[in-house]
Write an enzyme that holds these catalytic residues in place. Structure first.
Site, short mmCIF file in Angstrom:
data_model
loop_
_atom_site.label_atom_id
_atom_site.label_comp_id
_atom_site.label_asym_id
_atom_site.label_seq_id
_atom_site.Cartn_x
_atom_site.Cartn_y
_atom_site.Cartn_z
N ARG A 1 10.84 -56.43 -38.88
CA ARG A 1 11.79 -55.34 -39.11
C ARG A 1 13.21 -55.76 -38.78
O ARG A 1 14.17 -55.43 -39.49
CB ARG A 1 11.40 -54.11 -38.27
CG ARG A 1 10.20 -53.35 -38.87
CD ARG A 1 9.43 -52.59 -37.82
NE ARG A 1 10.18 -51.50 -37.23
CZ ARG A 1 9.87 -50.93 -36.06
NH1 ARG A 1 8.82 -51.36 -35.37
NH2 ARG A 1 10.60 -49.93 -35.60
N LYS B 1 18.32 -44.01 -33.80
CA LYS B 1 18.67 -43.15 -34.93
C LYS B 1 17.87 -41.84 -34.90
O LYS B 1 18.44 -40.77 -35.04
CB LYS B 1 18.38 -43.86 -36.27
CG LYS B 1 19.20 -45.12 -36.48
CD LYS B 1 18.97 -45.71 -37.87
CE LYS B 1 17.54 -46.20 -38.12
NZ LYS B 1 17.14 -47.38 -37.34
N ARG C 1 3.49 -46.17 -32.37
CA ARG C 1 3.47 -46.48 -33.80
C ARG C 1 2.85 -47.84 -34.05
O ARG C 1 3.04 -48.77 -33.28
CB ARG C 1 4.91 -46.47 -34.34
CG ARG C 1 5.27 -45.17 -35.02
CD ARG C 1 6.73 -45.05 -35.30
NE ARG C 1 7.31 -46.20 -36.02
CZ ARG C 1 8.57 -46.25 -36.42
NH1 ARG C 1 9.38 -45.23 -36.16
NH2 ARG C 1 9.03 -47.29 -37.04
N ARG D 1 8.29 -47.52 -26.60
CA ARG D 1 8.42 -46.29 -27.39
C ARG D 1 7.08 -45.59 -27.64
O ARG D 1 6.09 -46.22 -27.96
CB ARG D 1 9.08 -46.59 -28.73
CG ARG D 1 9.08 -45.39 -29.67
CD ARG D 1 10.19 -45.44 -30.67
NE ARG D 1 9.86 -46.27 -31.80
CZ ARG D 1 10.67 -46.40 -32.86
NH1 ARG D 1 11.83 -45.77 -32.88
NH2 ARG D 1 10.33 -47.17 -33.84
N ARG E 1 18.71 -48.63 -46.91
CA ARG E 1 18.45 -49.85 -46.14
C ARG E 1 18.74 -51.10 -46.95
O ARG E 1 18.57 -52.20 -46.43
CB ARG E 1 16.99 -49.87 -45.73
CG ARG E 1 16.71 -49.36 -44.32
CD ARG E 1 15.20 -49.39 -44.12
NE ARG E 1 14.78 -49.51 -42.76
CZ ARG E 1 14.48 -48.48 -41.96
NH1 ARG E 1 14.62 -47.25 -42.39
NH2 ARG E 1 14.05 -48.69 -40.75
P1 ADP Z 1 12.82 -47.91 -37.52
O1 ADP Z 1 14.22 -47.53 -37.84
O2 ADP Z 1 12.42 -47.66 -36.11
O3 ADP Z 1 12.45 -49.30 -37.96
P2 ADP Z 1 11.77 -45.97 -39.52
O4 ADP Z 1 10.91 -44.89 -39.04
O5 ADP Z 1 13.13 -45.64 -40.02
O6 ADP Z 1 11.79 -47.03 -38.34
O7 ADP Z 1 11.02 -46.77 -40.70
C1 ADP Z 1 9.71 -47.25 -40.54
C2 ADP Z 1 9.32 -48.10 -41.74
O8 ADP Z 1 9.32 -47.30 -42.94
C3 ADP Z 1 10.24 -49.27 -42.06
O9 ADP Z 1 9.96 -50.42 -41.28
C4 ADP Z 1 9.94 -49.48 -43.55
O10 ADP Z 1 8.70 -50.15 -43.73
C5 ADP Z 1 9.77 -48.07 -44.07
N1 ADP Z 1 11.06 -47.52 -44.52
C6 ADP Z 1 11.75 -46.49 -43.95
N2 ADP Z 1 12.90 -46.26 -44.62
C7 ADP Z 1 12.94 -47.17 -45.64
C8 ADP Z 1 13.87 -47.47 -46.67
N3 ADP Z 1 15.02 -46.78 -46.79
N4 ADP Z 1 13.58 -48.46 -47.54
C9 ADP Z 1 12.45 -49.15 -47.44
N5 ADP Z 1 11.52 -48.96 -46.49
C10 ADP Z 1 11.76 -47.96 -45.58
#
Ligand code: ADP
Ligand code: ZN
Length: 217
Positions: A172, A14, A161, A128, A89
């Protein structure tokens, strides 16, 4: 006008695709993950609340996340479209976004679902590396930067990360299947969902996703 949500499991690409899309269409990239990480590195109150949750791979509570997105989407630069990456999400987040989109007169009109098999996700996440400054993503096996450990775009030193370890990744992925995947049906019923195959070389994927979006503009 493109008011886009980019969906897909962690590691689907993404963030990588988002960077190319916003470059092409000149719309803001709204990544909730990047926004949380920025708050963490600046030591804000929001960052302090979110840090432990994110490190272990869990989702930040809906009220906190929705308030943050509401603030961002209300800014003027979203007037000609936007790209949401990592939001919504959960179903409550999607419902809040629906109300917000109507309120600001810019409802989501395009949802891209990037699909990638679990085994590939696991390999991608393990390799990554990310740029803490500009958010660009690399992979030590498949998407190396020109100079090892350095961001091509901004020259900052790349990091791994904290939540890109096997344990947090498993959390996740589980959260994705339990809380986020049901959104696909929600957006399919709304007639907004466009499936996209996220396996392939980055240059081809970039071309394909931009073509898909050009057709929807
Ligand atoms: P990835 O898609 O690689 O898991 P992101 O950078 O989108 O990583 O998100 C990292 C973390 O940030 C998630 O695992 C969560 O803890 C938090 N997070 C991001 N977006 C949301 C969301 N919309 N709702 C709740 N937590 C979120
Ligand atoms: Zn960078």
């Amino acid at each position: 006008m493109l008011n886009i949500i980019l969906m897909g499991p962690p590691g689907a690409g993404k963030g990588t695709q988002a960077v190319d899309i916003v470059d092409e269409f000149h719309i803001p990239h709204i990544s909730t993950g990047d926004m949380f990480r920025e708050n963490i590195s600046k030591g804000t109150e929001l960052g302090r609340k979110a840090k432990e949750i994110i490190d272990r791979g869990d989702l930040v509570p809906d009220d906190i996340t929705v308030a943050m997105v509401k603030d961002r989407l209300s800014k003027d630069d979203c007037a000609n479209g936007y790209l949401l990456d990592g939001f919504p999400r959960t179903i409550p987040q999607a419902e809040a976004l629906k109300a917000l989109g109507e309120e600001i007169g810019r409802p989501v009109n395009t949802v891209i679902d990037i699909s990638v098999p679990d085994q590939v996700l696991i390999e991608r996440i393990a390799g990554r590396r990310v740029c803490p400054k500009c958010g660009a993503s690399y992979n030590v096996n498949t998407m190396k930067p020109s100079v090892e450990g350095i961001c091509d775009r901004c020259g900052a030193e790349l990091i791994q990360r904290k939540d890109d370890n096997a344990e947090s990744f498993a959390v996740r992925l589980k959260n994705y299947y339990e809380s986020t995947q049901p959104l696909l049906d929600y957006y399919k019923k709304a007639g907004l969902l466009h499936p996209f195959n996220g396996v392939g070389n980055p240059a081809d994927l970039k071309k394909e996703i931009i073509e898909l979006l050009r057709g929807l503009e």
